[in-house]
Structure formats: C-alpha cells, structure tokens
Write a protein that holds these residues in place. Sequence first.
Motif, PDB file in Angstrom:
ATOM      1  N   LEU A 118      31.582  29.846  35.658  1.00  0.00           N
ATOM      2  CA  LEU A 118      30.670  30.700  35.174  1.00  0.00           C
ATOM      3  C   LEU A 118      31.540  31.736  34.179  1.00  0.00           C
ATOM      4  CD1 LEU A 118      29.192  32.099  38.622  1.00  0.00           C
ATOM      5  CD2 LEU A 118      27.926  30.720  36.822  1.00  0.00           C
ATOM      6  N   GLY A 119      32.470  31.077  33.739  1.00  0.00           N
ATOM      7  CA  GLY A 119      33.573  31.855  32.693  1.00  0.00           C
ATOM      8  C   GLY A 119      34.444  32.997  33.084  1.00  0.00           C
ATOM      9  N   ALA A 120      34.718  32.981  34.386  1.00  0.00           N
ATOM     10  CA  ALA A 120      35.647  34.023  34.852  1.00  0.00           C
ATOM     11  C   ALA A 120      37.002  33.692  34.516  1.00  0.00           C
ATOM     12  CB  ALA A 120      35.550  33.935  36.397  1.00  0.00           C
ATOM     13  N   ASP A 121      37.777  34.717  33.988  1.00  0.00           N
ATOM     14  CA  ASP A 121      39.283  34.718  33.813  1.00  0.00           C
ATOM     15  C   ASP A 121      39.741  34.582  35.156  1.00  0.00           C
ATOM     16  OD1 ASP A 121      39.025  34.806  30.781  1.00  0.00           O
ATOM     17  OD2 ASP A 121      38.818  37.073  31.081  1.00  0.00           O
ATOM     18  N   VAL A 122      39.618  35.334  35.961  1.00  0.00           N
ATOM     19  CA  VAL A 122      39.994  35.661  37.198  1.00  0.00           C
ATOM     20  C   VAL A 122      39.097  35.620  38.390  1.00  0.00           C
ATOM     21  CG1 VAL A 122      41.618  37.003  38.789  1.00  0.00           C
ATOM     22  CG2 VAL A 122      41.851  37.136  36.181  1.00  0.00           C
TER      23      VAL A 122
ATOM     24  N   THR B 272      40.403  46.186  37.942  1.00  0.00           N
ATOM     25  CA  THR B 272      41.653  46.981  38.278  1.00  0.00           C
ATOM     26  C   THR B 272      41.533  48.387  39.090  1.00  0.00           C
ATOM     27  OG1 THR B 272      42.313  46.377  36.002  1.00  0.00           O
ATOM     28  CG2 THR B 272      43.643  48.085  36.997  1.00  0.00           C
ATOM     29  N   LEU B 273      40.563  48.922  38.826  1.00  0.00           N
ATOM     30  CA  LEU B 273      40.109  50.478  39.556  1.00  0.00           C
ATOM     31  C   LEU B 273      40.093  49.825  41.020  1.00  0.00           C
ATOM     32  CD1 LEU B 273      37.693  52.244  37.315  1.00  0.00           C
ATOM     33  CD2 LEU B 273      40.149  52.478  37.494  1.00  0.00           C
ATOM     34  N   GLN B 274      39.231  48.892  41.204  1.00  0.00           N
ATOM     35  CA  GLN B 274      39.113  48.525  42.917  1.00  0.00           C
ATOM     36  C   GLN B 274      40.377  47.884  43.425  1.00  0.00           C
ATOM     37  OE1 GLN B 274      35.818  45.823  44.089  1.00  0.00           O
ATOM     38  NE2 GLN B 274      34.285  46.748  42.783  1.00  0.00           N
ATOM     39  N   LEU B 275      41.266  47.384  42.574  1.00  0.00           N
ATOM     40  CA  LEU B 275      42.632  47.052  43.256  1.00  0.00           C
ATOM     41  C   LEU B 275      43.247  48.062  43.367  1.00  0.00           C
ATOM     42  CD1 LEU B 275      44.744  44.796  43.942  1.00  0.00           C
ATOM     43  CD2 LEU B 275      45.336  44.883  41.514  1.00  0.00           C
TER      44      LEU B 275
ATOM     45  N   PHE C 215      49.647  42.315  39.769  1.00  0.00           N
ATOM     46  CA  PHE C 215      48.036  41.791  39.526  1.00  0.00           C
ATOM     47  C   PHE C 215      47.292  42.989  39.077  1.00  0.00           C
ATOM     48  CE2 PHE C 215      49.434  38.324  42.220  1.00  0.00           C
ATOM     49  CZ  PHE C 215      48.881  37.324  41.495  1.00  0.00           C
ATOM     50  N   TYR C 216      47.723  44.256  39.276  1.00  0.00           N
ATOM     51  CA  TYR C 216      46.951  45.571  38.237  1.00  0.00           C
ATOM     52  C   TYR C 216      47.118  45.138  36.962  1.00  0.00           C
ATOM     53  CZ  TYR C 216      51.346  47.862  38.027  1.00  0.00           C
ATOM     54  OH  TYR C 216      52.753  48.320  37.824  1.00  0.00           O
ATOM     55  N   ARG C 217      48.358  44.892  36.417  1.00  0.00           N
ATOM     56  CA  ARG C 217      48.556  44.346  34.933  1.00  0.00           C
ATOM     57  C   ARG C 217      47.759  43.446  34.505  1.00  0.00           C
ATOM     58  NH1 ARG C 217      53.500  43.145  33.327  1.00  0.00           N
ATOM     59  NH2 ARG C 217      54.305  42.452  35.847  1.00  0.00           N
ATOM     60  N   LEU C 218      47.503  42.361  35.382  1.00  0.00           N
ATOM     61  CA  LEU C 218      46.950  41.214  34.900  1.00  0.00           C
ATOM     62  C   LEU C 218      45.450  41.598  34.644  1.00  0.00           C
ATOM     63  CD1 LEU C 218      47.255  37.473  36.138  1.00  0.00           C
ATOM     64  CD2 LEU C 218      45.135  38.633  36.474  1.00  0.00           C
ATOM     65  N   LEU C 219      44.858  42.107  36.012  1.00  0.00           N
ATOM     66  CA  LEU C 219      43.316  42.381  35.918  1.00  0.00           C
ATOM     67  C   LEU C 219      43.014  43.316  34.590  1.00  0.00           C
ATOM     68  CD1 LEU C 219      42.570  43.099  39.558  1.00  0.00           C
ATOM     69  CD2 LEU C 219      42.078  41.038  38.263  1.00  0.00           C
TER      70      LEU C 219
ATOM     71  N   VAL D 162      43.865  43.157  31.653  1.00  0.00           N
ATOM     72  CA  VAL D 162      43.735  42.365  30.588  1.00  0.00           C
ATOM     73  C   VAL D 162      42.841  41.365  30.553  1.00  0.00           C
ATOM     74  CG1 VAL D 162      46.198  42.999  29.598  1.00  0.00           C
ATOM     75  CG2 VAL D 162      45.655  40.899  30.775  1.00  0.00           C
ATOM     76  N   ALA D 163      41.941  40.988  31.787  1.00  0.00           N
ATOM     77  CA  ALA D 163      41.103  40.126  31.985  1.00  0.00           C
ATOM     78  C   ALA D 163      39.673  40.717  31.275  1.00  0.00           C
ATOM     79  CB  ALA D 163      41.166  39.612  33.265  1.00  0.00           C
ATOM     80  N   ASN D 164      38.857  39.727  30.925  1.00  0.00           N
ATOM     81  CA  ASN D 164      37.590  40.167  30.295  1.00  0.00           C
ATOM     82  C   ASN D 164      36.687  39.862  31.654  1.00  0.00           C
ATOM     83  OD1 ASN D 164      38.305  40.636  27.534  1.00  0.00           O
ATOM     84  ND2 ASN D 164      38.431  38.352  27.245  1.00  0.00           N
ATOM     85  N   ARG D 165      36.717  38.901  32.229  1.00  0.00           N
ATOM     86  CA  ARG D 165      35.653  38.763  33.346  1.00  0.00           C
ATOM     87  C   ARG D 165      36.265  38.310  34.683  1.00  0.00           C
ATOM     88  NH1 ARG D 165      30.694  34.575  31.459  1.00  0.00           N
ATOM     89  NH2 ARG D 165      29.942  35.877  33.457  1.00  0.00           N
ATOM     90  N   VAL D 166      36.161  38.776  35.755  1.00  0.00           N
ATOM     91  CA  VAL D 166      36.550  38.888  36.955  1.00  0.00           C
ATOM     92  C   VAL D 166      35.477  38.518  37.771  1.00  0.00           C
ATOM     93  CG1 VAL D 166      38.040  39.792  39.068  1.00  0.00           C
ATOM     94  CG2 VAL D 166      38.599  40.261  36.395  1.00  0.00           C
TER      95      VAL D 166
END
Length: 319
Positions: free
Chosen positions: A107-111, A144-147, A185-189, A191-195
């Motif tokens: 479905l195109g998720a980065d993460v 990121t906010l949810q994390l 992982f807060y830094r990784l999320l 810069v992600a587009n779709r999670v």
Amino acid sequence: MKFSVIIAAYNAENYLQRAVKSLLKQKFRDFELLIIDDGSTDSTLKIAEGLAQQDRRIRVISQQNEGVSVARNNGISDAKGDYIQFVDADDVVNDMFLSDLVRQTELGADVVISDYRTGDEFGKNGADSYFHLLDQNLSGYDATLQLLKNQLPNFSWAYCVKRDLYVKHSLSFPAGRIFEDNSLFYRLLFVANRVKVSSKKNYLYVQRPDSYVHIYSQKSIEDILVMLDEVISFARLQGGRIDGAAQEYLIKRYFKAFTMCVVGQGNDDNSKYLSVVNVHIKQMQSYRPMSKKLRVKQILWRLGLLKFAVLYSNRHLAD
C-alpha cells in the motif's frame, strides 16, 4: 528481494535456533535472513553457520563484540531487501508475520508498525501488548506525535522500514548505548511520508526472568539521560511543533530514570544521577501528563513519597 530480516545475536545459543526456525516457516518466502554474530563467546556463531548451510536465504556475518547497535547497523549496510525487519534472537514470529507485512508495504508505506504479544520463554503466560493498536494510515509527523505520546511501541522489531529511509537520511542506531531504539525511531518517523499501523499480532516478545538486570545499571541511567537530552534538542529544532507530545515522552522516561536510580544495581551510589533526574522532573512540574498513571507519579513525587512507592513496587528485586 522484498525483506531483509536481521537478527543481532550475542550469546544466544539457547534461543537462536527457535527464532530462525520460526522465520523459515514463513508462508511468504522472498526474504533473506542476516544473522549478525556480535562476538559471541558461546556456540551462537556455530549454530548460525549450521543454519546457513541448511537454507541459502541465511547469511551470517561475524563481528567483534561491539554491541547490538553496531550489529544492526552492519546488517542495514549489508542488506539487499527493500524493507528492513529486525527480530530479536530470543523472540519468535508466527508463519503469517511476513505475509501480513507484505500486504501493508504494497500500500506504499515507508514504515509499518505492528502490534505484538508477550510471553515467557516456554510460550506460556501469553498476553496482548498494552498498546492494543488499531489499523491506521498516518503521516510521518502524526506517527511521531503518537510515538512521543507513548501510543506506539518503541522496539526495533515492531518497525518494518524501507531500507532507503535509513540510507537517505543517514539514520542508524547509536553505538555502545542502551535504549538504542528510543534514540532512533522518533527521528525515523519524522522523515517518513507514509506510516501504516497494523493491529496484527504476529510477533511474540519473549520476556525472561533475567532480562531486567541491565536496566538498573549506572550505564543504563547515563544512557537514558543522554537519550532524553537528545529528545529535548530535537524538539527545540522543530520550533514548537512537537513540544506537547515531547513533554509526555520526557516525563514518562524521567520517572523511569527515577526508578532506575532508586532501585539501582548492587551497591551502586546513584545519588548524583537522582539529583539530575529530580531537577528535570521539577522543571516539568507545570506540565500535566496525559496518562493517569504518570499524574499519580507526579503527585507522589511532589509529596516526597515516590521513592517509597518505587521501592515497594520493586521489592521482589531485592530478594
């Protein structure tokens, strides 16, 4: 190749074979399995090499003992798959683990962030995680906010990540540090587009009776304080966009650091660390935590009773 599954293994002779066999039973088969032996002093490397002889999807990399972060980073560098998925050497997955991840990545998720179950090393006392994740499609910012609000897990194995995300943004685990997942992982999320958040519970997080020991060392206290300083710096760089969520993240972990200082390990004198932690908690007195449990801790701290509550709730560690 769709997935590179990475197991960082150190002295895992009693668990590694079980973890690997659970992966080899996957219904989805387009993956490689990298076992990174982190300078084990037992038969871990021999077991890994024996498993590699049985299945050509397994590759074994041996390194000097440099820690789990370096092992994982080396795995990322050597991986050939489109997505990186970590599995701990003492955990297991069911046979739909990768199949369900495929559906999410298509479905195109980065993460993809997945829910999980916990249990003991005998496969008993199983329970769903306390996150009870629901299926969601999020932007990287919202994830990121949810994390930071402690609504998403912060374990490396809960994250299936496009390899390009690590590479393009030079993201890696901090070498030589405990709480390495919390530092990344807060830094990784961000810069992600779709999670994609998945409610699937195909991963069993095995909790052993001896797994708590290192958490209360002075090394772990130092590392959690460094990690929290990094979160503060990161939040400042975002110009207030994540301040509220970051405060929830910080207060939870300062109270965790408080517990680590009070419980300690052996005869360690943690008074200097406890002073630092108390300063941070005091600076956050005006913040009202979202979590009821954290609000109770905040009240106990203000009344000078939190230390007694911590000692009582952790009295089993003194046995």
